[in-house]
Design a protein around this motif. Structure first.
Motif, PDB file in Angstrom:
ATOM      1  N   SER A   1       0.844  -1.192   0.000  1.00 39.45           N
ATOM      2  CA  SER A   1       0.000   0.000   0.000  1.00 39.45           C
ATOM      3  C   SER A   1       0.882   1.246   0.000  1.00 39.45           C
ATOM      4  CB  SER A   1      -0.891   0.010   1.239  1.00 39.45           C
ATOM      5  OG  SER A   1      -1.718  -1.124   1.262  1.00 39.45           O
ATOM      6  N   SER A   2       0.275   2.403  -0.232  1.00 45.85           N
ATOM      7  CA  SER A   2       1.041   3.655  -0.220  1.00 45.85           C
ATOM      8  C   SER A   2       1.711   3.866   1.130  1.00 45.85           C
ATOM      9  CB  SER A   2       0.134   4.846  -0.517  1.00 45.85           C
ATOM     10  OG  SER A   2      -0.378   4.750  -1.803  1.00 45.85           O
ATOM     11  N   ARG A   3       0.959   3.732   2.177  1.00 46.39           N
ATOM     12  CA  ARG A   3       1.487   3.809   3.545  1.00 46.39           C
ATOM     13  C   ARG A   3       1.211   2.451   4.174  1.00 46.39           C
ATOM     14  NH1 ARG A   3       3.395   8.271   2.488  1.00 46.39           N
ATOM     15  NH2 ARG A   3       2.252  10.206   2.362  1.00 46.39           N
ATOM     16  N   HIS A   4       2.158   1.539   4.015  1.00 42.41           N
ATOM     17  CA  HIS A   4       1.904   0.143   4.372  1.00 42.41           C
ATOM     18  C   HIS A   4       2.199  -0.153   5.847  1.00 42.41           C
ATOM     19  CE1 HIS A   4       1.187  -3.961   2.799  1.00 42.41           C
ATOM     20  NE2 HIS A   4       1.806  -4.287   3.923  1.00 42.41           N
ATOM     21  N   ALA A   5       3.400   0.191   6.290  1.00 45.24           N
ATOM     22  CA  ALA A   5       3.795  -0.139   7.665  1.00 45.24           C
ATOM     23  C   ALA A   5       4.827   0.865   8.151  1.00 45.24           C
ATOM     24  CB  ALA A   5       4.371  -1.555   7.719  1.00 45.24           C
ATOM     25  N   ARG A   6       5.058   0.825   9.468  1.00 45.48           N
ATOM     26  CA  ARG A   6       6.124   1.650  10.034  1.00 45.48           C
ATOM     27  C   ARG A   6       6.836   0.855  11.106  1.00 45.48           C
ATOM     28  NH1 ARG A   6       4.374   5.901  14.469  1.00 45.48           N
ATOM     29  NH2 ARG A   6       2.768   4.714  15.529  1.00 45.48           N
ATOM     30  N   ILE A   7       8.114   1.186  11.275  1.00 45.25           N
ATOM     31  CA  ILE A   7       8.948   0.561  12.293  1.00 45.25           C
ATOM     32  C   ILE A   7       9.499   1.693  13.137  1.00 45.25           C
ATOM     33  CG2 ILE A   7      11.017  -0.818  12.709  1.00 45.25           C
ATOM     34  CD1 ILE A   7      10.483  -2.148   9.975  1.00 45.25           C
ATOM     35  N   TYR A   8       9.322   1.591  14.454  1.00 45.22           N
ATOM     36  CA  TYR A   8       9.743   2.677  15.334  1.00 45.22           C
ATOM     37  C   TYR A   8      10.228   2.108  16.666  1.00 45.22           C
ATOM     38  CZ  TYR A   8       5.102   1.914  17.362  1.00 45.22           C
ATOM     39  OH  TYR A   8       3.997   1.349  17.947  1.00 45.22           O
ATOM     40  N   PRO A   9      11.085   2.875  17.371  1.00 48.55           N
ATOM     41  CA  PRO A   9      11.559   2.404  18.675  1.00 48.55           C
ATOM     42  C   PRO A   9      10.585   2.812  19.779  1.00 48.55           C
ATOM     43  CG  PRO A   9      12.718   4.397  18.067  1.00 48.55           C
ATOM     44  CD  PRO A   9      11.802   4.061  16.917  1.00 48.55           C
ATOM     45  N   ASP A  10      10.461   1.965  20.795  1.00 52.96           N
ATOM     46  CA  ASP A  10       9.661   2.367  21.954  1.00 52.96           C
ATOM     47  C   ASP A  10      10.608   2.930  23.019  1.00 52.96           C
ATOM     48  OD1 ASP A  10      10.870   0.173  23.095  1.00 52.96           O
ATOM     49  OD2 ASP A  10       9.026  -0.879  23.587  1.00 52.96           O
ATOM     50  N   ARG A  11      10.090   3.254  24.170  1.00 55.74           N
ATOM     51  CA  ARG A  11      10.896   3.896  25.226  1.00 55.74           C
ATOM     52  C   ARG A  11      11.968   2.979  25.798  1.00 55.74           C
ATOM     53  NH1 ARG A  11       6.255   7.370  28.374  1.00 55.74           N
ATOM     54  NH2 ARG A  11       5.704   8.589  26.536  1.00 55.74           N
ATOM     55  N   ASP A  12      11.771   1.674  25.701  1.00 54.27           N
ATOM     56  CA  ASP A  12      12.724   0.716  26.250  1.00 54.27           C
ATOM     57  C   ASP A  12      13.827   0.350  25.263  1.00 54.27           C
ATOM     58  OD1 ASP A  12      11.124   0.651  28.509  1.00 54.27           O
ATOM     59  OD2 ASP A  12       9.913  -1.009  27.734  1.00 54.27           O
ATOM     60  N   GLY A  13      13.812   0.947  24.068  1.00 59.16           N
ATOM     61  CA  GLY A  13      14.818   0.631  23.060  1.00 59.16           C
ATOM     62  C   GLY A  13      14.430  -0.537  22.168  1.00 59.16           C
ATOM     63  N   GLN A  14      13.278  -1.119  22.389  1.00 56.24           N
ATOM     64  CA  GLN A  14      12.770  -2.220  21.568  1.00 56.24           C
ATOM     65  C   GLN A  14      12.158  -1.635  20.294  1.00 56.24           C
ATOM     66  OE1 GLN A  14      12.730  -5.644  22.303  1.00 56.24           O
ATOM     67  NE2 GLN A  14      11.837  -5.987  20.305  1.00 56.24           N
ATOM     68  N   TRP A  15      12.357  -2.287  19.157  1.00 59.27           N
ATOM     69  CA  TRP A  15      11.779  -1.822  17.896  1.00 59.27           C
ATOM     70  C   TRP A  15      10.429  -2.486  17.682  1.00 59.27           C
ATOM     71  CZ3 TRP A  15      13.551   2.060  14.837  1.00 59.27           C
ATOM     72  CH2 TRP A  15      14.804   2.582  15.188  1.00 59.27           C
ATOM     73  N   ILE A  16       9.468  -1.681  17.217  1.00 59.76           N
ATOM     74  CA  ILE A  16       8.079  -2.117  17.042  1.00 59.76           C
ATOM     75  C   ILE A  16       7.718  -1.994  15.566  1.00 59.76           C
ATOM     76  CG2 ILE A  16       5.683  -1.691  17.737  1.00 59.76           C
ATOM     77  CD1 ILE A  16       7.473  -2.409  20.100  1.00 59.76           C
ATOM     78  N   VAL A  17       6.988  -2.974  15.030  1.00 62.45           N
ATOM     79  CA  VAL A  17       6.456  -2.891  13.671  1.00 62.45           C
ATOM     80  C   VAL A  17       4.940  -2.770  13.780  1.00 62.45           C
ATOM     81  CG1 VAL A  17       6.342  -5.408  13.349  1.00 62.45           C
ATOM     82  CG2 VAL A  17       6.408  -3.899  11.353  1.00 62.45           C
ATOM     83  N   GLU A  18       4.384  -1.877  12.950  1.00 60.71           N
ATOM     84  CA  GLU A  18       2.947  -1.627  12.971  1.00 60.71           C
ATOM     85  C   GLU A  18       2.428  -1.572  11.545  1.00 60.71           C
ATOM     86  OE1 GLU A  18      -0.222   1.685  14.658  1.00 60.71           O
ATOM     87  OE2 GLU A  18       1.914   2.168  14.600  1.00 60.71           O
ATOM     88  N   ASP A  19       1.378  -2.333  11.277  1.00 63.79           N
ATOM     89  CA  ASP A  19       0.704  -2.273   9.989  1.00 63.79           C
ATOM     90  C   ASP A  19      -0.200  -1.044   9.992  1.00 63.79           C
ATOM     91  OD1 ASP A  19      -0.016  -3.880   7.433  1.00 63.79           O
ATOM     92  OD2 ASP A  19      -1.952  -3.273   8.271  1.00 63.79           O
ATOM     93  N   LEU A  20      -0.157  -0.255   8.928  1.00 66.61           N
ATOM     94  CA  LEU A  20      -0.927   0.989   8.870  1.00 66.61           C
ATOM     95  C   LEU A  20      -2.233   0.830   8.092  1.00 66.61           C
ATOM     96  CD1 LEU A  20       2.037   3.451   8.264  1.00 66.61           C
ATOM     97  CD2 LEU A  20       0.907   2.899  10.418  1.00 66.61           C
ATOM     98  N   GLY A  21      -2.910  -0.289   8.301  1.00 67.45           N
ATOM     99  CA  GLY A  21      -4.197  -0.518   7.644  1.00 67.45           C
ATOM    100  C   GLY A  21      -4.051  -0.917   6.186  1.00 67.45           C
TER     101      GLY A  21
END
Length: 172
Positions: free
Chosen positions: A117-137
């Motif tokens: 998709s145009s805006r498919h997913a994002r990967i970002y760090p949380d406060r603990d330094g762990q990386w999170i992946v999120e599907d953007l619908g």
């Protein structure tokens, strides 16, 4: 009917006949040789992506604060690597900024994939330094270790993230 009218009608019919022949040849040519495809991932686009990644990176002082005084954990990933797909071998340094994935030209990693998709997913760090992946619908979904994501999920080191035909991993 006058001779002039008959000649104009003959010339008009001849012009329409030639127009039909030219269009038919163009259709046959495109069926035989296909359409011309331009490459979206040109050097100019890659330069823009690198520049955007540099601008999105926080100053070094903030990076040290985010990663716990400049010291990284043993299993903390430092880069994002594309292991399968058209961008195989592409590496993005993880510097505490959000990484967007999709077909949009302003994404950090632009995926030239019909299943993205145009805006498919994002990967970002949380406060603990762990990386999170999120599907953007997205329509076709984002998969982490063959599991379709429905909520933001922590990523373990080396776990494959699949978006269409593209596979991405976090590495040291």
């Amino acid at each position: 009917m006058s001779e002039l009218t008959l000649t104009v009608m003959r010339l008009g019919f001849l012009a329409v006949l030639w127009l039909f022949v030219i269009v038919a040849v163009q259709v046959i040519r495109s069926d035989l040789f296909g359409t011309r495809v331009t490459q979206r991932g040109s050097r100019r686009d890659a330069g823009r992506q690198q520049q955007a990644a540099r601008q999105a990176a926080p100053p070094p002082q903030q990076q040290r604060q985010q990663s716990g005084g400049g010291r990284r954990g043993r299993n903390t990933p430092t880069k994002l690597v594309v292991t399968e797909g058209t961008l195989t071998g592409t590496t993005v340094a993880l510097q505490g900024q959000t990484i967007t994935l999709g077909r949009a030209h302003d994404s950090t990693i632009v995926l030239d994939d019909d299943y993205a998709s145009s805006r498919h997913a994002r990967i970002y760090p949380d406060r603990d330094g762990q990386w999170i992946v999120e599907d953007l619908g997205s329509t076709n979904g984002t998969y982490l270790d063959r599991t379709r994501l429905t909520t933001p999920t922590p990523i373990s080191l080396g776990a494959p993230i699949r978006i269409g035909k593209t596979v991405i991993e976090l590495r040291k």
